[in-house]
Write a protein that holds these residues in place. Structure first.
Motif, short mmCIF file in Angstrom:
data_model
loop_
_atom_site.label_atom_id
_atom_site.label_comp_id
_atom_site.label_asym_id
_atom_site.label_seq_id
_atom_site.Cartn_x
_atom_site.Cartn_y
_atom_site.Cartn_z
N PHE A 69 -21.12 -1.08 13.47
CA PHE A 69 -19.65 -1.16 13.45
C PHE A 69 -19.22 -2.16 12.39
CE2 PHE A 69 -15.65 -3.08 14.53
CZ PHE A 69 -14.85 -2.01 14.92
N ASP A 70 -19.82 -3.35 12.42
CA ASP A 70 -19.46 -4.40 11.45
C ASP A 70 -19.79 -3.98 10.02
OD1 ASP A 70 -18.55 -5.99 13.53
OD2 ASP A 70 -20.43 -7.12 13.68
N ASP A 71 -20.90 -3.26 9.83
CA ASP A 71 -21.28 -2.79 8.49
C ASP A 71 -20.30 -1.75 7.96
OD1 ASP A 71 -23.48 -4.45 8.56
OD2 ASP A 71 -24.91 -2.84 9.05
N LYS A 72 -19.76 -0.90 8.82
CA LYS A 72 -18.85 0.18 8.41
C LYS A 72 -17.40 -0.29 8.31
CE LYS A 72 -21.83 3.61 8.35
NZ LYS A 72 -22.05 4.52 7.24
N LEU A 73 -17.08 -1.46 8.89
CA LEU A 73 -15.71 -1.97 8.88
C LEU A 73 -15.32 -2.41 7.47
CD1 LEU A 73 -13.18 -2.74 10.50
CD2 LEU A 73 -14.24 -4.97 10.90
N GLU A 74 -14.24 -1.85 6.95
CA GLU A 74 -13.72 -2.18 5.62
C GLU A 74 -12.39 -2.89 5.77
OE1 GLU A 74 -14.81 -2.01 2.58
OE2 GLU A 74 -16.70 -1.02 3.04
N LEU A 75 -12.28 -4.11 5.30
CA LEU A 75 -11.04 -4.87 5.41
C LEU A 75 -10.15 -4.67 4.19
CD1 LEU A 75 -12.48 -8.15 6.96
CD2 LEU A 75 -11.50 -6.16 8.13
N ASN A 76 -10.72 -4.40 3.06
CA ASN A 76 -9.97 -4.18 1.81
C ASN A 76 -10.28 -2.78 1.29
OD1 ASN A 76 -8.83 -6.83 1.68
ND2 ASN A 76 -10.86 -7.56 1.12
N GLU A 77 -9.94 -1.79 2.07
CA GLU A 77 -10.36 -0.42 1.78
C GLU A 77 -9.77 0.18 0.50
OE1 GLU A 77 -7.12 -0.14 4.99
OE2 GLU A 77 -8.82 -1.41 4.59
N PHE A 78 -8.72 -0.41 -0.05
CA PHE A 78 -8.10 0.14 -1.26
C PHE A 78 -8.57 -0.54 -2.54
CE2 PHE A 78 -5.20 1.63 2.00
CZ PHE A 78 -5.02 2.94 1.62
N PHE A 79 -9.51 -1.48 -2.44
CA PHE A 79 -9.99 -2.20 -3.61
C PHE A 79 -11.39 -1.74 -3.98
CE2 PHE A 79 -6.53 -4.74 -2.18
CZ PHE A 79 -5.97 -5.25 -3.34
N CYS A 80 -11.56 -1.33 -5.22
CA CYS A 80 -12.84 -0.86 -5.73
C CYS A 80 -13.88 -1.97 -5.64
CB CYS A 80 -12.67 -0.40 -7.19
SG CYS A 80 -14.21 0.08 -7.99
N LYS A 81 -15.09 -1.61 -5.21
CA LYS A 81 -16.15 -2.62 -5.08
C LYS A 81 -16.71 -3.05 -6.43
CE LYS A 81 -20.09 0.46 -4.67
NZ LYS A 81 -21.20 0.90 -3.88
N VAL A 82 -16.47 -2.27 -7.49
CA VAL A 82 -17.00 -2.60 -8.82
C VAL A 82 -16.01 -3.46 -9.60
CG1 VAL A 82 -17.80 -1.64 -11.01
CG2 VAL A 82 -18.36 -0.48 -8.85
N CYS A 83 -14.78 -2.97 -9.78
CA CYS A 83 -13.80 -3.69 -10.61
C CYS A 83 -12.82 -4.53 -9.79
CB CYS A 83 -13.02 -2.71 -11.49
SG CYS A 83 -11.96 -1.56 -10.58
N ASN A 84 -12.82 -4.36 -8.47
CA ASN A 84 -11.97 -5.09 -7.53
C ASN A 84 -10.47 -4.86 -7.77
OD1 ASN A 84 -11.90 -6.60 -5.19
ND2 ASN A 84 -11.54 -8.51 -6.29
N LYS A 85 -10.12 -3.71 -8.36
CA LYS A 85 -8.72 -3.35 -8.54
C LYS A 85 -8.30 -2.42 -7.42
CE LYS A 85 -8.74 -3.71 -13.57
NZ LYS A 85 -8.67 -2.97 -14.82
N GLU A 86 -7.02 -2.52 -7.06
CA GLU A 86 -6.49 -1.64 -6.01
C GLU A 86 -6.42 -0.21 -6.54
OE1 GLU A 86 -2.90 -1.53 -2.74
OE2 GLU A 86 -2.77 -2.92 -4.41
N SER A 87 -6.92 0.73 -5.74
CA SER A 87 -6.98 2.11 -6.20
C SER A 87 -7.04 3.07 -5.02
CB SER A 87 -8.22 2.31 -7.08
OG SER A 87 -8.43 3.68 -7.33
N ASN A 88 -6.18 4.08 -5.05
CA ASN A 88 -6.23 5.12 -4.02
C ASN A 88 -7.52 5.93 -4.13
OD1 ASN A 88 -3.78 4.44 -2.87
ND2 ASN A 88 -2.64 5.85 -4.16
N THR A 89 -8.06 6.05 -5.34
CA THR A 89 -9.29 6.83 -5.50
C THR A 89 -10.48 6.10 -4.89
OG1 THR A 89 -9.71 5.97 -7.74
CG2 THR A 89 -8.46 8.04 -7.55
N ALA A 90 -10.45 4.78 -4.86
CA ALA A 90 -11.53 4.02 -4.20
C ALA A 90 -11.51 4.31 -2.71
CB ALA A 90 -11.37 2.53 -4.45
N PHE A 91 -10.32 4.34 -2.13
CA PHE A 91 -10.21 4.65 -0.70
C PHE A 91 -10.63 6.09 -0.42
CE2 PHE A 91 -7.76 6.34 2.87
CZ PHE A 91 -8.32 5.58 3.87
N SER A 92 -10.22 7.01 -1.27
CA SER A 92 -10.59 8.41 -1.09
C SER A 92 -12.10 8.58 -1.13
CB SER A 92 -9.93 9.25 -2.19
OG SER A 92 -10.33 10.59 -2.10
#
Length: 108
Positions: A69-92
């Motif tokens: 559960f803790d591993d799958k929990l995403e607190l910043n789901e709209f931020f890309c893990k690579v560039c750390n920019k907010e992106s709807n495509t990262a969430f998708s």
């Protein structure tokens, strides 16, 4: 080895093939506990969302451990893990595959 599927959401026809991520629902003042949205892929590779579940419900219905559960929990789901920019495509991407990478970083 054959895959095993879990029937986790009685409102959705299909069994869970892959639980991709868990996100928090905005906590309402009248709720005592935190609720979550669960994104998962069914046995026919269709993405689904289940909601209105607390942590214990998620663990019980999706047959996962507290660690998973803790591993799958995403607190910043709209931020890309690579560039750390907010992106709807990262969430998708996160909801579909469990990989939170935006389209710009995937195309590099």
């Amino acid at each position: 080895m054959s895959l095993t599927y879990k029937k986790a959401d009685p409102l959705i026809h299909g069994a869970v093939k892959n639980l991709t991520c868990i996100t928090r629902v905005d906590k309402q003042p009248h709720h005592e506990e935190q609720y979550y949205y669960i994104f998962w892929v069914s046995h026919i590779n269709k993405v689904h969302i289940s909601g209105g579940l607390n942590k214990n419900d998620v663990i019980e219905r999706f047959k996962i451990s507290a660690k998973e559960f803790d591993d799958k929990l995403e607190l910043n789901e709209f931020f890309c893990k690579v560039c750390n920019k907010e992106s709807n495509t990262a969430f998708s991407s996160l909801a579909k595959t469990g990989d939170k990478t935006c389209i710009d970083c995937l195309n590099k």
